[in-house]
Design an enzyme around this catalytic site. Sequence first.
Site, PDB file in Angstrom:
ATOM      1  N   ASP A 229     -25.965   4.759  21.468  1.00 14.62           N
ATOM      2  CA  ASP A 229     -27.356   4.529  21.110  1.00 14.62           C
ATOM      3  C   ASP A 229     -27.685   4.919  19.674  1.00 14.62           C
ATOM      4  O   ASP A 229     -28.630   5.655  19.405  1.00 14.62           O
ATOM      5  CB  ASP A 229     -28.286   5.245  22.094  1.00 14.62           C
ATOM      6  CG  ASP A 229     -27.784   6.645  22.443  1.00 14.62           C
ATOM      7  OD1 ASP A 229     -26.785   7.072  21.859  1.00 14.62           O
ATOM      8  OD2 ASP A 229     -28.397   7.283  23.307  1.00 14.62           O
ATOM      9  N   THR A 230     -26.873   4.446  18.732  1.00 17.71           N
ATOM     10  CA  THR A 230     -27.195   4.524  17.318  1.00 17.71           C
ATOM     11  C   THR A 230     -28.529   3.816  17.073  1.00 17.71           C
ATOM     12  O   THR A 230     -28.877   2.884  17.777  1.00 17.71           O
ATOM     13  CB  THR A 230     -26.088   3.831  16.505  1.00 17.71           C
ATOM     14  OG1 THR A 230     -24.862   4.516  16.715  1.00 17.71           O
ATOM     15  CG2 THR A 230     -26.405   3.808  15.022  1.00 17.71           C
ATOM     16  N   VAL A 231     -29.293   4.252  16.064  1.00 17.60           N
ATOM     17  CA  VAL A 231     -30.575   3.616  15.766  1.00 17.60           C
ATOM     18  C   VAL A 231     -30.518   2.938  14.401  1.00 17.60           C
ATOM     19  O   VAL A 231     -29.699   3.279  13.552  1.00 17.60           O
ATOM     20  CB  VAL A 231     -31.736   4.634  15.800  1.00 17.60           C
ATOM     21  CG1 VAL A 231     -31.806   5.306  17.156  1.00 17.60           C
ATOM     22  CG2 VAL A 231     -31.594   5.684  14.687  1.00 17.60           C
TER      23      VAL A 231
END
Length: 413
Positions: A229-231
């Site tokens: 869940d990199t942004v």
Amino acid sequence: MESLMNSAEEQQPSSPPGNSWSKQEEINKNETPKCVGGFVLVHAGAGYHSESKAKEYKHVCKRACQRAVDRLKAGALAAEAVAAALVELEDSPFTNAGMGSNLNLSGEIECDASIMDGKSLHYGAVGAISGIKNPVLVANRLLSEAQKGKLSAGRIPPCFLVGRGAHDWAVGHGIPPCPSEKMATKFSLSAYKRNKRKMALAEKMDTGHNHAKKRRQSSETENGSGCLDTVGAVVVDSEGNVAAAVSSGGLAMKHPGRVGQAAHYGCGCWAENAFNNPYSTAVSTSGCGEHLIRTMLARECSAALQSEDAHKALLEAMQNKFISSPFLAAEDRVLGGVIVLRCCRCVESPPSQNIQGILVEFLWSHTTESMCVGYMSAQDSKAKTHISRLPPGTVPGQCLAIEGGVCRLSVAE
């Protein structure tokens, strides 16, 4: 704004082979232009977003969009606005970036981030940095310092710093430190303890070849599509400049010092004004960093978007340059996602000497179970959010989803 919030029934029959799922809506060419000042598209990661936390993921995307739009309305250029969006995403305890990031094997938080300005083509990045609440601010400061030119004695300013050196440079340039223990949340600490127990159990189960296999399987489980869940965000401002940024806490239980795609040039993000090309493009990626690094997916998608049909181009890039990439031939599942935008000047109808239009096409695509996105123009009262999911029965890492929309910006000269 013309947008594509697709229904499950809108299956596109003409998709290329390769287990791809694709949806798109036609552009309404007769709609009166109504967007002024810029546009932002953000993502809270490609991975798995449970229904129980869907509200939180959508809310942080809305806040990030609003933060960027506020900066655009205040006259900020794309790079400043995209950094503002990332700060909001990093500050959320629900994302794996900044606050609440995954802990590494040593129980520490090490973050990666990068930003690219399409106008100057400058790039700034930090890798495996600890003790800084908002890594993207360090990356952005590296970018802005590089734009000032050479240092004393003709030295080249850095664009990418890692570890302790990155931390010390940040503090020396006025970015306050934050103790790592304050960046950990109850959720990230409990996840770390749970992962430690699972690893200890796996190590007791067998020895030799099977021992290594069990550890590998445990790692794959903990770092499956639920943890990627990199942004990130992409922005176009009222002048047509584009920028992109990405931030990540990295894989859970990663080796200390590991640097993921979020910091690597051409892998985490890419932004490039049109110059001699038909379109300006901006890309931000998420997923398994090693997969994204080995395929340089951000830059590959940007290059593909110069084709006439953006939707088809992204679909083919994700299929041919990622899922079926020869660089990932040994991988059972290729996990990743992208958000992209491209824009070009367009003629308003009726023509006006005082109005110049910018046509923005925005898309997202992922091979993970889901991807949470949000988008907003400066004319909108609030952001729209969406959790895109693979169709039931499909296998993450072996098929993809793609959605998107179109926005027409009317910019007063």
